[in-house]
Design an enzyme around this catalytic site. Structure first.
Site, short mmCIF file in Angstrom:
data_model
loop_
_atom_site.label_atom_id
_atom_site.label_comp_id
_atom_site.label_asym_id
_atom_site.label_seq_id
_atom_site.Cartn_x
_atom_site.Cartn_y
_atom_site.Cartn_z
N ASP A 235 42.96 46.38 27.24
CA ASP A 235 42.71 46.52 25.80
C ASP A 235 43.62 45.57 25.04
O ASP A 235 44.58 45.01 25.59
CB ASP A 235 42.95 47.98 25.37
CG ASP A 235 44.35 48.45 25.71
OD1 ASP A 235 45.29 47.98 25.05
OD2 ASP A 235 44.52 49.28 26.63
N GLU B 4 38.90 27.31 56.43
CA GLU B 4 38.96 28.17 55.24
C GLU B 4 40.15 27.80 54.36
O GLU B 4 40.03 27.72 53.14
CB GLU B 4 39.05 29.64 55.66
CG GLU B 4 37.73 30.20 56.16
CD GLU B 4 37.88 31.59 56.77
OE1 GLU B 4 37.15 32.50 56.34
OE2 GLU B 4 38.72 31.76 57.70
#
Ligand code: GLA
Length: 729
Positions: free
Chosen positions: A534, A614
């Site tokens: 928030d 990777e």
């Protein structure tokens, strides 16, 4: 001058670059809401209201001979009970004689240059923006209670902030039962509500529904802004799209219990009331005392995209603070999904080395580093390193990590305590527990009562001790359970209804002190993922871990929902392992990278188990993110797909502020056989410029925005594609 008062018409006109807000003091002194919307070029908009006789609605005494005048049918700026307005009210209180009726009438106003601040609460601040503040005072004569309504008008941002202050000027104590921050009326039109609901691991799921008659309530009583209902809501015209249509956004800058009530009334008029939740709220207002409500950020725009851009700009520039607000956010590796509690120095050093080798900049040591923390049954409250796991202490570990060229960050959950901790054994009354009842447990922990000053000081001392002693440049501040059996053992019984709000006042003060004392530390908020995502938290922590769900396909909806109100730079997003730990889903590394690049980018997996290929691919992702970050974080973000398409694909786009480049991203969530190709119209480009599309062909901005772009067919498991759109002339 963004605020004007017309003495003749008794009207306030608040103007931003493209919007206008008008208020009128009516003949009885009630504050009448005239208009909020695009600029009209018309000073006096009172003509838009006609008063009809509404029969059974109540009339104030002064209007006893005018049955048509009723507050029940009038749009107002802040409303109360007892004046014949039976809709959702902005304030509720009870006086010492038990009366609960109030009639607030105009008593004065001030127009001030600059932006007001709210003592003890976070609020939007002013950079070099053109800002003025209007303060309108209202008073209820018999009770001697005053309300000051604040309007902060940010002209260039197209934003208006609102808050209210309630003051008891009487001689008796008043009990406040509700004190909202905002009342906004939309008297005409037909509206949809877009809200952001969810759960742990599935935060901010967008839902768009037509308003129906009655009261829609979006709230959290969990002692946190919550995974379940974000304190942000949009009302938009039923026909509004991303590109056009009236859209109103309301964002409460608060991290505790909140409530938004949206009423579609008997006359098809809409009222929105937003603020601290009134459930279990009761505030003692002694003579002379005042209560300050948290701030609401309000904007209205043409289309959802423009509304989001306005919120992104104000949250990023005028809510977030500190050194990291606009600067590069270090690419991090977090060990949580790599080791969980089963960590030790050897594993951490090996992981950090792999990360350092591929260009990661910050190592974050998550939960499990402190005494007795072998699982989640013990340890919270005692913030001393576990020397079984870290034989060289935190110092020894940090030194090794720093020597690799990595910065060091630490996870803490300072508001919590386990029963099995030295802190709890020494101060059981510091935990919030209801008297004579077994405490309510969640994740085996209790919440410390931050409304107590000694708890506040303990946490401040603990955190500043860690930050002073060790070379820590980042803190992940977690909060992993709701406030349930709220009770403060140091607060008198009539005032227990103040405890949750006092908790948040104390938390904000704590953050304020720590961010001032340690300005070089980047704080990342977290609450079981995104349970406290928030604008209140964003004032102190410019990024927040968006969700404990790191599956890129789940993240697509979570991040899409989050993007309506919050800027991309606020979204903590990590590449994690496949199969994903929350969903078990297998996804390609390129897809995980594409999704995590819509945020503050990082990794959270055991790199020691990865192949060289990777790691090489990750090295490329990090290089690419660092290069693109200025555009991703400072540019404009466009949603190119809607929830309707989400069962098939998500597409989005970043555009640099000078439109010189753009990044177009797509993830196919469900490849369809023999389907129509995915076609999108790009946004925000320079119409007349020529762009190279991924080095494959050149095209005008206008063509990409009007004729659009057709993606090649993408097949396989959740394929993704990122396309560079670069201006060549
Ligand atoms: C919460 C956080 C996670 C992790 C764990 C540690 O769930 O959201 O990222 O830090 O706590 O206990």
């Amino acid at each position: 001058m963004s605020i004007r008062y017309n003495e003749a018409t008794k009207q306030f006109i608040l103007e931003t670059a493209s919007t206008c807000y008008q208020i009128e003091i009516d003949e009885l002194g009630f504050l009448h809401h005239l208009y909020y919307g695009p600029k009209t070029g018309q000073g006096d908009l009172a003509y838009r209201y006609r008063i009809y006789d509404h029969g059974f609605s109540g009339n104030p005494y002064d209007m006893r001979n005018n049955r048509a005048f009723s507050l029940d049918s009038m749009p107002q700026e802040y409303t109360s009970f007892g004046v014949g307005d039976f809709r959702v009210t902005s304030i509720r209180a009870s006086c010492s004689d038990g009366s609960r009726c109030f009639e607030f009438r105009y008593s004065g106003h001030e127009i001030i240059d600059g932006k007001y601040a709210i003592p003890d609460l976070p609020s939007v601040y002013n950079n070099d923006d053109e800002v003025q503040t209007l303060v309108v005072s209202l008073i209820d004569g018999p009770a001697n209670i005053a309300i000051r309504l604040y309007y902060g008008v940010f002209e260039n941002l197209d934003v208006i902030t609102r808050t209210a202050e309630i003051i008891n000027w009487g001689h008796e104590t008043v009990w406040l039962r509700k004190a909202s921050s905002l009342c906004l009326e939309l008297p005409f039109g037909s509206w949809d509500m877009i809200h952001f609901h969810g759960r742990h691991c599935m935060e901010r799921q967008p839902e768009r529904v037509p308003l129906f008659h009655g009261i829609h309530t979006l709230s959290s009583g969990r002692g946190m802004s919550s995974h379940q209902h974000n304190p942000f809501v949009i009302l938009c015209d039923r026909t509004a799209t991303e590109d056009s249509g009236a859209c109103y956004g309301m964002m409460l800058m608060y991290s505790g219990n909140h409530k938004t009530e949206i009423e579609l009334d008997q006359f098809d008029s809409v009222r929105v009331v937003m603020g601290v939740s009134d459930d279990r709220f009761r505030w003692e207002l002694t003579p002379g005392a005042s209560f300050r409500a948290p701030e609401v950020i309000l904007s209205c725009a043409d289309g959802l995209t423009q509304l989001s851009h306005r919120f992104h700009r104000v949250v990023r520039n005028n809510v977030c603070r500190g050194e990291y607000k606009l600067s590069h956010r270090p690419v991090l590796i977090n060990n949580w999904e790599a080791t969980y509690f089963d960590l030790n120095e050897e594993k951490i050093v090996a992981l950090a080395q792999k990360a350092a080798d591929i260009g990661v900049e910050l190592f974050v040591l998550d939960d499990g580093w402190f005494k007795n923390r072998v699982d989640d049954n013990a340890g919270l409250g005692d913030w001393t390193p576990d020397t079984n796991k870290l034989p060289n202490g935190l110092d020894g570990l940090i030194k090794k990590i720093n020597d690799m060229g990595l910065k060091f960050g630490l996870w803490v959950e300072p508001e919590m305590v386990n029963e099995n901790s030295d802190l709890y054994r020494a101060h059981p009354d510091w935990a919030m527990t209801a008297p004579n009842r077994a405490p309510m447990m969640a994740r085996n922990q209790l919440v410390l009562d931050l409304s107590r000053e000694e708890v506040h000081e303990y946490i401040f001392d603990t955190l500043s001790g860690l930050l002073s002693k060790y070379n820590i440049t980042y803190i992940k501040w977690d909060f992993n359970r709701p406030l349930a059996d709220v009770y403060s053992h140091s607060t008198p019984s009539p005032r227990q209804g103040e405890v949750t709000h006092r908790y948040y006042l104390s938390l904000y003060r704590l953050y304020e002190r720590l961010t001032k004392a340690f300005p070089h530390v980047l704080f990342e908020g977290c609450a079981g993922g995104g349970g406290r995502f928030d604008a209140g938290m964003l004032q102190y922590s410019p990024q927040i871990w968006c969700s404990d769900n790191t599956d890129p396909i789940s993240r697509l909806t979570i991040q899409y929902g989050t993007s309506f109100g919050y800027p991309v730079s606020a979204i903590g997003a990590h590449v994690s392992a496949t199969p994903n730990h929350q969903t078990g889903r297998l996804t390609p590394l390129s897809t995980r990278g594409t999704v995590a690049m819509m945020g503050a980018f990082g990794y959270e997996l055991d790199m020691t188990k990865l192949s060289d290929e990777e790691l090489e691919e990750m090295k490329g992702q990090i290089k690419r993110f660092k290069e693109l970050e200025p555009m991703i974080h400072n540019g404009l973000y466009y949603r190119l797909s809607s929830m309707k398409e989400s069962g098939h694909y998500f597409a989005w786009q970043f555009v640099a502020p000078d439109k010189s480049r753009s990044l177009l991203s797509i993830v196919v969530t469900n490849p369809l056989a023999n389907s129509t190709p995915v076609h999108v119209r790009l946004k925000g480009l320079d119409s007349d410029a020529i762009y190279s599309v991924n080095g494959e062909f050149e095209c005008t901005g206008s063509a990409l925005m009007n004729a659009g772009y057709t993606f090649p067919q993408l097949t396989g498991d959740y394929p993704a594609l990122q396309l560079d759109i670069i201006k060549v002339k």
